[in-house]
Design an enzyme around this catalytic site. Structure first.
Site, PDB file in Angstrom:
ATOM      1  N   ASP A   1     -10.487   8.169   3.923  1.00  0.00           N
ATOM      2  CA  ASP A   1     -10.005   7.304   2.842  1.00  0.00           C
ATOM      3  C   ASP A   1     -10.852   6.036   2.773  1.00  0.00           C
ATOM      4  O   ASP A   1     -10.330   4.918   2.713  1.00  0.00           O
ATOM      5  CB  ASP A   1      -8.535   6.961   3.052  1.00  0.00           C
ATOM      6  CG  ASP A   1      -7.865   6.458   1.766  1.00  0.00           C
ATOM      7  OD1 ASP A   1      -8.430   6.680   0.682  1.00  0.00           O
ATOM      8  OD2 ASP A   1      -6.790   5.851   1.860  1.00  0.00           O
TER       9      ASP A   1
ATOM     10  N   GLY B   1       0.818  -1.207   0.000  1.00  0.00           N
ATOM     11  CA  GLY B   1       0.000   0.000   0.000  1.00  0.00           C
ATOM     12  C   GLY B   1       0.849   1.252   0.000  1.00  0.00           C
ATOM     13  O   GLY B   1       2.073   1.202  -0.162  1.00  0.00           O
TER      14      GLY B   1
ATOM     15  N   PHE C   1       1.628   3.131   2.418  1.00  0.00           N
ATOM     16  CA  PHE C   1       2.527   3.237   3.567  1.00  0.00           C
ATOM     17  C   PHE C   1       3.716   2.298   3.427  1.00  0.00           C
ATOM     18  O   PHE C   1       4.831   2.607   3.832  1.00  0.00           O
ATOM     19  CB  PHE C   1       1.744   2.916   4.844  1.00  0.00           C
ATOM     20  CG  PHE C   1       2.542   3.054   6.115  1.00  0.00           C
ATOM     21  CD1 PHE C   1       2.728   4.293   6.690  1.00  0.00           C
ATOM     22  CD2 PHE C   1       3.089   1.939   6.722  1.00  0.00           C
ATOM     23  CE1 PHE C   1       3.457   4.426   7.858  1.00  0.00           C
ATOM     24  CE2 PHE C   1       3.814   2.057   7.892  1.00  0.00           C
ATOM     25  CZ  PHE C   1       3.995   3.311   8.461  1.00  0.00           C
ATOM     26  N   GLY C   2       3.511   1.141   2.837  1.00  0.00           N
ATOM     27  CA  GLY C   2       4.586   0.178   2.673  1.00  0.00           C
ATOM     28  C   GLY C   2       4.040  -1.227   2.474  1.00  0.00           C
ATOM     29  O   GLY C   2       2.849  -1.429   2.223  1.00  0.00           O
ATOM     30  N   LYS C   3       4.914  -2.224   2.602  1.00  0.00           N
ATOM     31  CA  LYS C   3       4.510  -3.614   2.423  1.00  0.00           C
ATOM     32  C   LYS C   3       3.823  -4.144   3.677  1.00  0.00           C
ATOM     33  O   LYS C   3       4.131  -3.722   4.787  1.00  0.00           O
ATOM     34  CB  LYS C   3       5.732  -4.483   2.116  1.00  0.00           C
ATOM     35  CG  LYS C   3       6.361  -4.223   0.755  1.00  0.00           C
ATOM     36  CD  LYS C   3       7.525  -5.157   0.498  1.00  0.00           C
ATOM     37  CE  LYS C   3       8.120  -4.903  -0.882  1.00  0.00           C
ATOM     38  NZ  LYS C   3       9.292  -5.793  -1.154  1.00  0.00           N
ATOM     39  N   VAL C   4       2.906  -5.073   3.479  1.00  0.00           N
ATOM     40  CA  VAL C   4       2.207  -5.727   4.583  1.00  0.00           C
ATOM     41  C   VAL C   4       2.582  -7.209   4.578  1.00  0.00           C
ATOM     42  O   VAL C   4       2.449  -7.894   3.554  1.00  0.00           O
ATOM     43  CB  VAL C   4       0.677  -5.577   4.465  1.00  0.00           C
ATOM     44  CG1 VAL C   4      -0.019  -6.206   5.673  1.00  0.00           C
ATOM     45  CG2 VAL C   4       0.289  -4.108   4.343  1.00  0.00           C
TER      46      VAL C   4
END
Length: 837
Positions: free
Chosen positions: A620, A505, A507-510
């Site tokens: 969002d 996403g 923000f970064g990887k999950v």
């Protein structure tokens, strides 16, 4: 007499012949080179442009009575042969090209204004379109020759290019190229910059070449490029030329199997570069920066070309690349990327968000991993504008394809907007360099960019164990502080095993993870250098520490050690609602399941708006932020953009516009005034997304279908919503349930927030739609009339709508899983594993 198709094939065969001598690898099946208005053929760099009189079967006008007067052959005194003739159009006119091989094609349009008899071409104003895209609108050329280059994926057997005069003006063109492009020239995947992540769908995008630059070398003419491209030198784009130096070693370039080919860029591009002018100083610490002026409000594909022709050994050169203030590449090592081959070409495709500024800055700088003196390189660069949601590449996207009039108010707005934009750019550039300098000073001083963590249990934090930890551990059911050691997070995710990635996403990887007691978790690892990510990280913790609810994803912990930004959540087995609607092979959801998911998400949002001392606006809301557990129970997630609502004596919160394209409240976008009704609008889009099972923005569809909200509202107002529902639901939705659902979504999408229902109203209506689906209520007025939002059938319940809203609120506030009004530190320490989640 030849037919249309035979004529096209013959012309294509003639056009290909001169190309074979210098492009053995790729021979375009479609190769139309037209010298418009000419009476004889023209040869340019061994390429043969055919007089368009030979193409009379390809040319038509929308008004046949003007066929003899609206197309005029003229000549000028321009030095270039292609610009010495032109076609003038006094009415909408078309060139129709037979397409022998579908796929990506160049469209190159040549323009040079001059005066012929009563026609002053510098005063011409016109649009150029294809069947699916707007290439130019309200376009004019004042004096210098202009060549516009486009790259389109042609999916039909013909390509129609239409020239349409605007405002009773004229249109013209000097030359046209329609040429096949290798399939692998534009690959489908790339990387987004803001937010960082992966991107798919480039193949379907229409592109306009804005810049094509050869770093560190001279201009490369079209005659030296296998695809007839021109690469200009980078000198005029360098901000501080004294910080850069050039290097050339064309003979060292090695094209390797599976990598870029000469069709990607010629050796004369990969064999030259611009580098840091470090002069061998190991203390050098600066960036080389180029500046490019672009049209704002569009996304851009930026292709960076690299080839390490300066290193003497492997793993010698590490460097960073930035686009504006975003990471484009960090600690880039070209020898590792190219399987330990030096001087092998490599390119990287990066996609920007829609730009607010009219400038793009590309920078290269040293990496901390450099063992020798610092250096950074760039060999070539391409910047391509991407079509917007209106399927347009023109800034005048509000002008319909057939429109010939403009708005004076719009022109004034554009002038004011450009003026303010120029001022904003100056400020942003200053802030950009100030922040960069400040960051480097902090790094030199050994400081990392962190935030003061929320006080937990008077500053005492507990160790949280992973499945693999031998240290003192605590399970998710224990009372513990939110702050979790980095080592524990590493163990829980098998050292951030890439095979454990379950999503990427903004923000970064999950990552999927597992705690010591077997509890599955989702671990979201952010980019510690991202200012936006840092703000979202802090906001997420602050928001989720204030409330818990069965329909909100629970935060288990966070980690801010070693400049990391990591959030740990409960694991949602079934993933996102979006993945169950389209874009995956998951089985289709039933209508009842969809209604129950929408009801669950509405309960979560209703609690955010009403269940705490001050309303919280999610900002969002989208199907990707509605997660499903193993029982398909919906939970709202991702609170990084959330905002506390207005005070009691206020109607809104004034704030910069943030959200996701396609879901964004138009009133919030226009006025920058945020209320809970902005979430209601976004949720309305989700409702139609659930019903139709298609993306909210899909530029591959016909123009009227691109925007889901606009398209569905047209069918809803016609009373024919059943015509566009997900085909898997056909015949499975009771008419009354569908009507109630459609009315609810329609009310959510009202232009003005004051006309939209509250989330409590939406929740009530969705529950009623579920009742109507499960059982027919005898004598219900819904059978014979439409029911406005907020009305309640007396046959269902014998109390008023006001009572229903109060009851729903009281029920939500009294839920055992809701901890409204509890202090932040108490929530941290009281987090328990609840059966209600």
């Amino acid at each position: 007499m030849w037919d249309f198709r035979e004529l096209g094939l013959f012309i294509c065969a003639l056009s290909i012949l001169p190309l074979v001598c210098f492009s053995a690898d790729f021979v375009p099946l479609d190769n139309y080179l037209i010298d418009c208005g000419a009476s004889s053929n023209t040869s340019i760099n061994t390429r043969n442009f055919t007089a368009d009189s030979f193409y009379n079967n390809f040319i038509s006008t929308e008004q046949d009575i003007l066929a003899n007067t609206s197309l005029k052959s003229i000549t000028s005194s321009s030095d270039s042969p292609l610009y010495q003739t032109a076609r003038i159009f006094t009415a909408p006119s078309k060139y129709t090209f037979p397409i022998n091989q579908r796929g990506r094609h160049w469209i190159r349009l040549y323009f040079f204004p001059f005066t012929y008899e009563k026609y002053n071409l510098s005063a011409a104003k016109f649009a150029v379109t294809t069947q699916n895209y707007v290439l130019l609108s309200d376009f004019s050329v004042q004096k210098n020759p202009v060549m516009k280059e486009y790259s389109l994926n042609v999916t039909s057997d013909t390509l129609v290019i239409t020239f349409a005069p605007s405002d009773n003006s004229i249109a013209f063109v000097n030359a046209i190229e329609v040429v096949s492009v290798p399939d692998d020239l534009i690959i489908d995947d790339g990387y987004t910059l803001n937010p960082a992540g992966t991107y798919s769908g480039l193949w379907t995008q229409a592109l306009e070449t804005v810049f094509r630059v050869n770093m560190g070398g001279p201009t490369v003419s079209s005659a030296s490029d296998t695809l007839q491209r021109t690469w200009v030198t980078d000198k005029e784009f360098l901000i501080q030329a004294n910080l850069a130096s050039n290097f050339s070693n064309i003979g060292a370039v090695k094209y390797v199997n599976g990598g870029p080919t000469e069709n990607s860029a010629p050796p004369s591009v990969y064999g030259t570069l611009t580098q840091m002018n470090s002069a061998g100083d190991p203390r050098s610490n600066f960036n080389v920066t180029w500046q490019f002026v672009v049209e704002p409000h569009f996304q851009y594909l930026i292709r960076l070309h690299f080839c390490d022709i300066i290193s003497k050994r492997l793993n010698e050169l590490y460097f960073n690349v930035y686009i504006n203030s975003w990471w484009a590449a960090k600690d880039l090592d070209l020898s590792t990327i190219n399987n330990n081959v030096l001087a092998a070409p490599f390119f990287k495709d990066l996609i920007t968000a829609p730009l607010a500024s009219n400038k793009v800055f590309v920078s290269i700088g040293p990496s901390d991993l450099s063992s020798d003196y610092p250096n950074a390189i760039l060999n070539g660069l391409e910047i391509m504008k991407m079509n917007n949601s209106e399927r347009s590449l023109s800034s005048s996207t509000a002008v319909p394809l057939t429109s010939t009039s403009g708005s004076s108010h719009k022109k004034v707005g554009i002038i004011v907007g450009v003026s303010l934009g120029a001022l904003l750019v100056v400020v942003l550039v200053g802030v950009f360099f100030f922040l960069r300098r400040k960051r480097r000073l902090l790094e030199k001083q050994g400081h990392s960019k962190t935030w003061i963590p929320i006080s937990i249990n008077d500053g005492t934090s507990h160790t949280m164990g992973s499945k693999y930890s031998n240290a003192t551990t605590a399970s998710a059911a224990s009372n513990f502080g939110y702050r979790i050691p980095f080592a524990t997070v590493q163990e829980a995710t098998n050292n951030f095993d890439e095979s454990w990635v379950i999503g990427i996403g903004g923000f970064g990887k999950v990552y999927k993870g597992e705690l010591n007691d077997g509890t599955k978790v989702a671990v979201k690892r952010g980019n510690p250098r991202s200012q936006q990510g840092f703000v979202e990280f802090k906001t997420e913790i602050e928001m989720l520490s204030q409330f818990r609810h069965r329909h909100l994803v629970s935060l288990i912990g966070y980690c801010d050690e070693k400049n990391e930004m990591i959030l740990i959540y409960e694991y949602m087995e079934k993933g996102t609602l979006k993945s169950h609607l389209y874009g995956s092979d998951l089985p289709s959801l039933s209508w009842k399941e969809r209604l129950e998911i929408c009801i669950g998400a509405a309960r979560g949002l209703h609690y955010l708006h009403t269940g705490y001392s001050k309303a919280v606006i999610h900002r969002d809301v989208k199907s990707a932020n509605i997660l499903l557990d193993e029982n398909l129970m919906a939970k709202v997630a991702d609170f990084g953009l959330s905002k506390t609502g207005p005070e009691i004596d206020q109607t809104h919160v004034s704030t910069a516009v943030k959200g996701s394209f396609g879901y964004l409240d138009p009133e919030y976008f226009r006025r920058q005034q945020l209320t809970e009704k902005s979430d209601v609008y976004s949720f309305g889009v989700v409702l139609f997304e659930v019903l139709c099972a298609r993306p909210v923005i899909d530029p591959t569809l016909p123009r009227e279908m691109v925007n889901l909200a606009e398209w569905t509202m047209k069918w809803q107002k016609r009373g024919q919503l059943e015509q566009i529902i997900d085909p898997t639901l056909a015949g499975k939705i009771r008419p009354d349930s569908l009507r109630k659902f459609g009315e609810t979504a329609e009310k959510c999408l009202a232009d003005f927030g004051v006309d939209r229902p509250s989330m409590g109203d939406v929740l009530w209506n969705l529950e009623y739609a579920l009742q109507l689906q499960e059982a027919v209520v005898q004598g219900d007025p819904e059978e014979n009339s439409t029911n406005m939002i907020g009305e309640l059938s007396p046959q269902v319940n014998n109390f008023s709508h006001e009572e229903v809203s109060v009851s729903a609120t009281q029920f939500e506030a009294s839920s055992l899983d809701d901890l409204s009004g509890v202090s932040m530190s108490r929530v941290f320490s009281q987090l328990v594993k609840s059966e209600g989640r």
